[in-house]
Scaffold this motif. Structure first.
Motif, PDB file in Angstrom:
ATOM      1  N   ASP A 194      86.198  75.820   5.403  1.00 29.21           N
ATOM      2  CA  ASP A 194      86.280  75.125   4.205  1.00 29.21           C
ATOM      3  C   ASP A 194      84.678  74.665   3.792  1.00 29.21           C
ATOM      4  N   GLY A 195      84.009  74.126   5.010  1.00 27.75           N
ATOM      5  CA  GLY A 195      82.795  73.485   4.759  1.00 27.75           C
ATOM      6  C   GLY A 195      81.651  74.656   4.300  1.00 27.75           C
ATOM      7  N   LEU A 196      81.957  75.845   5.280  1.00 29.38           N
ATOM      8  CA  LEU A 196      81.080  76.932   4.583  1.00 29.38           C
ATOM      9  C   LEU A 196      81.237  77.482   3.452  1.00 29.38           C
ATOM     10  N   ILE A 197      82.547  77.504   2.948  1.00 25.04           N
ATOM     11  CA  ILE A 197      82.645  77.947   1.550  1.00 25.04           C
ATOM     12  C   ILE A 197      82.159  77.125   0.480  1.00 25.04           C
ATOM     13  N   ASP A 198      82.327  75.751   0.722  1.00 30.68           N
ATOM     14  CA  ASP A 198      81.609  74.765  -0.114  1.00 30.68           C
ATOM     15  C   ASP A 198      80.135  74.845  -0.095  1.00 30.68           C
ATOM     16  N   GLU A 199      79.426  75.224   1.058  1.00 41.27           N
ATOM     17  CA  GLU A 199      77.993  75.281   1.100  1.00 41.27           C
ATOM     18  C   GLU A 199      77.673  76.419   0.297  1.00 41.27           C
ATOM     19  N   ILE A 200      78.412  77.523   0.439  1.00 39.58           N
ATOM     20  CA  ILE A 200      78.205  78.974  -0.277  1.00 39.58           C
ATOM     21  C   ILE A 200      78.038  78.827  -1.764  1.00 39.58           C
ATOM     22  N   ARG A 201      79.208  78.083  -2.339  1.00 39.20           N
ATOM     23  CA  ARG A 201      79.407  77.625  -3.696  1.00 39.20           C
ATOM     24  C   ARG A 201      78.419  76.830  -4.369  1.00 39.20           C
TER      25      ARG A 201
END
Length: 349
Positions: A293-300
């Motif tokens: 989830d943290g990676l997804i937030d980082e990409i966005r």
């Protein structure tokens, strides 16, 4: 040591060796625009590589696979993140799965988790055309990356020592495969001369894989008894490699990778002429530290920050960003001047 054990060791060493700010991108400065006449909501970051269209110029570049359950879990999370953020994804070399079918699951998971996304297959330049077709089929891939990793193989204790015939094999793949072939360096940069030979062979794009990112010489030297440390600082920086190639090949597709660490790096790489920007080590560290989830937030956040930078530069699209004026200084300027590149062409356009 088995191939799977080596793959897992590569991941551990990639995280431990880290990245230095040696990409040359700190030598690049945008010319400030006081009157951008643009709203954030007007910015469109859609981009193209040949016939492939992506909603984002940022993609998850080749990392791993073939390391059993450990790399399966990494690729599973990367695929889910790519799907959620709607960005392309490349897998690591699939030679492991071609030689050992029990490793296929660690690659196939990316298509299962991301059935409609852009996915790039991956093999080394030692692969045959038949192996390339099998790698593409394994993932129902939209393109094939062929990676060039001479320095890594030379330093690797059990690595290859012959690199004969690579260009001929690449040319054959370009002729026979039904998907675009992207030829990628793995952290040592690509010269304009090498790019010219690859374009002539039929490559749809080159990924310059510049010096300054994950250093596979350092990684492999950690696995040697007698280290070849002189290769640890070998290569062409990301910024210099990009400018070399794009200054000569204005109508060819170029992908930037090699130590990109934030949205400003991505924007600079695109302004130097890249159509796509691949990030690997940055995303791996985000996944390790923050979870899926943290990676997804980082990409966005990364995509949003790129749009913010484009807004203040007054550019609505990726092609417009590719023409944004910038000034090249320092070691990158010196390198390019010595290599016959007119750096002023980037600042007065």
């Amino acid at each position: 040591m088995t191939r799977a054990e080596r793959k897992r060791q590569h991941i551990d060493h990639a995280l431990s060796t880290g990245q230095k700010r040696e990409t040359g991108l700190d030598d690049i400065t945008f010319v400030h625009v006081s009157l951008p006449d643009l709203a954030l909501e007007q910015v469109d970051i859609t981009t193209k590589i040949g016939e492939l269209t992506s909603s984002s110029p940022i993609f998850i570049n080749a990392m791993t696979g073939g390391g059993g359950q450990h790399t399966y879990e990494i690729n599973k999370s990367l695929a889910r993140a790519a799907r959620a953020a709607d960005i392309p994804l490349a897998v690591g070399s699939q030679m492991s799965a071609l030689k050992d079918p029990s490793e296929r699951f660690s690659y196939e998971i990316v298509r299962k988790e991301n059935p409609d996304g852009l996915i790039f297959a991956n093999l080394g330049s030692e692969a045959t055309t038949e192996q390339a077709k099998r790698a593409v089929s394994m993932l129902e891939a939209d393109a094939l990356q062929i990676h060039l990793n001479v320095i890594q193989e030379i330093v690797m204790p059990e690595g290859d020592r012959s690199f004969s015939g690579a260009l001929g094999r690449i040319e054959q793949m370009c002729k026979e495969l039904e998907v675009p072939v992207i030829v990628k360096e793995v952290g040592f940069g690509m010269s304009k001369e090498s790019a010219a030979r690859l374009y002539e062979s039929g490559a749809a794009a080159v990924d310059i894989g510049g010096y300054g990112g994950t250093n596979f010489s350092k990684i492999e030297n950690l696995r040697r008894d007698k280290q070849l440390n002189f290769f640890n600082s070998w290569g062409i920086s990301t910024a210099a490699s990009l400018a070399e190639i794009t200054s000569q090949f204005h109508d060819k597709a170029v992908i930037a990778s090699g130590g990109l660490q934030h949205a400003l790096d991505v924007a600079k790489a695109i302004a130097l002429g890249a159509s796509f920007a691949g990030m690997a080590g940055y995303f791996l560290k985000a996944l390790t530290a923050k979870g899926e989830d943290g990676l997804i937030d980082e990409i966005r956040e990364l995509l949003q920050e790129l749009k913010v930078i484009m807004t203040v530069l007054g550019v609505k699209t990726i092609p417009e960003l590719q023409q944004a004026p910038l000034v090249i200084q320092g070691d990158t300027h010196h390198w390019l001047k010595e290599r016959g590149v007119n750096t002023s062409a980037f600042s007065v356009r």
